[in-house]
Structures are given as structure tokens and as C-alpha cells.
Design a protein around this motif. Structure first.
Motif, PDB file in Angstrom:
ATOM      1  N   GLU A  58      10.498   6.344 -21.457  1.00  0.00           N
ATOM      2  CA  GLU A  58      10.150   7.051 -22.689  1.00  0.00           C
ATOM      3  C   GLU A  58       9.958   8.545 -22.465  1.00  0.00           C
ATOM      4  N   GLN A  61      13.297  10.191 -22.292  1.00  0.00           N
ATOM      5  CA  GLN A  61      13.888  10.146 -23.630  1.00  0.00           C
ATOM      6  C   GLN A  61      13.325  11.261 -24.504  1.00  0.00           C
ATOM      7  N   ASN A  62      12.006  11.412 -24.494  1.00  0.00           N
ATOM      8  CA  ASN A  62      11.378  12.447 -25.315  1.00  0.00           C
ATOM      9  C   ASN A  62      11.793  13.842 -24.868  1.00  0.00           C
TER      10      ASN A  62
END
Length: 213
Positions: A58, A61-62
Motif C-alpha cells: 500500500e 501504491q500511494n
């Protein structure tokens, strides 16, 4: 491979500094898109280089989302920079209000399409090719980048014919070649971007007449 992308980031950082110096020294508004795009590409290449260190998940991804925001929002602005360079090269026809209106409509349309493709429909997919850990948008439709490069090639031809040098045209053609070979060489696309921006910055410095950009 990570070292290559860090080198690209440093290259774009150098172009960013050169564009800022040019803007402060001559106040040529056509330098502003170069500043925005080179700054974004510094981040883009740093994230590609450090993706394996951050690791899939995550957090990466961010951190990847701003890459697509930058491409969607700032890349079409290069059309305005190209138009400014065409005007400074002495192409009188390019100064008309009709050309300005057309350029504005094209840029707004390309930004809108880019946001639809790379932001509203953003769907990130993990890629681990060549030892790089990155997230790519599986829904990306490259209409805006193709339109931008076609317009830049045309601007490069005009500038060359008006004595502004071949650098923008050569940079744009290098980007086209890099796009064609991008599926075979993971680093080619980003090398093409570096060549394109180098062509812009070289032309920006070569054409000294700071007339209305």
C-alpha cells in the motif's frame, strides 16, 4: 537498473535548475511548463529507482499515485511551452489570437482526458520486471501523450526552419523512438523523456529573444 533511473532523476534535476535559471533571468513564460514537468519527472524516476527498497504494498501504491497525477496534469502543458518557443523563433503566424485559443482548447482537452484515463480510472498493477518494483495503470489510454508528441514534433520542425536549432525536434524524435522500443527496453521510455526535456531546455536557452511567449 535502479542506478539508471537515479541517473535519469539527476538529469531531470539538472534540467529543472536550468529552466528555473532561465525563467528568473529572462522571464520567459514558456519555461514554466518545463519547470513543472522536470520536477515531476525527478519524482517519477526516484520512485521507480526506489520501488524495490520500499517494497510492494500500500505504501508504494500511494507513493505511485502522484506519478500519474503529474503526467495527466503537466505533460499537456508542454504544448504551451512549444508554442512559446515557436513564437520566440520568429514565426509570426503563431502570435494570432486564433492560435492561442486553439492551443488553450487542446491543452484543456488533453488534461481532461489524461485525468479521466490516469486518475478517475486509475487501477494500479504491480510490476517486477528487470528487478524494478513499480505500479502501472492498467487502464491508461495514451491519447494525450501521443497528441502532445505529434504537436511537439511539428513545433520542432518550425523552430528549426526559423533558425532556432534542431534540438527540440531531435528530442521529440528520440521520445518517439523510445516509445517504440519501450516494450523491449524497460529504461527506454524514461530515456526518451529525458531527451525530450533536454531538447526543450536547450531550445529555450538558444532562442534568446524573450518576446511574448
Amino acid at each position: 537498473m535502479q542506478v539508471i533511473f537515479l541517473a535519469y532523476a539527476l538529469g531531470h534535476l539538472g534540467l529543472f535548475v536550468a529552466s528555473v535559471v532561465r525563467l528568473l533571468g529572462s522571464r520567459t513564460l514558456s519555461s514554466i511548463p518545463l519547470i513543472l514537468v522536470t520536477a515531476g519527472l525527478v519524482y517519477d524516476n526516484v520512485m521507480i529507482a526506489l520501488g524495490s527498497a520500499v517494497g510492494a504494498g500500500e505504501q508504494l501504491q500511494n507513493l505511485s499515485v502522484p506519478r500519474y497525477f503529474m503526467h495527466a496534469g503537466s505533460t499537456p502543458l508542454l504544448v504551451l511551452s512549444a508554442l512559446g518557443l515557436v513564437r520566440r523563433s520568429g514565426a509570426g503566424w503563431s502570435r494570432g489570437s486564433v492560435i492561442s485559443a486553439i492551443a488553450a482548447v487542446v491543452v484543456v482537452a488533453l488534461i481532461a482526458f489524461g485525468f479521466w484515463s490516469d486518475m478517475l480510472n486509475l487501477e494500479l498493477e504491480l510490476s517486477t520486471d528487470d528487478g524494478l518494483v513499480t505500479y502501472s495503470n492498467v487502464n491508461s489510454v495514451p491519447v494525450a501523450p501521443i497528441a502532445v508528441i505529434v504537436l511537439i514534433v511539428a513545433a520542432g520542425v518550425v523552430i528549426w526552419r526559423h533558425g532556432g536549432g534542431p534540438w527540440l525536434l531531435l528530442g521529440a524524435l528520440a521520445q518517439v523512438a523510445a516509445t517504440v522500443t519501450g516494450d523491449m527496453l524497460a529504461f527506454a521510455g524514461n530515456l526518451g523523456e529525458l531527451a525530450l526535456l533536454a531538447g526543450f531546455v536547450a531550445t529555450d536557452w538558444r532562442i534568446r529573444q524573450p518576446a511574448r511567449p
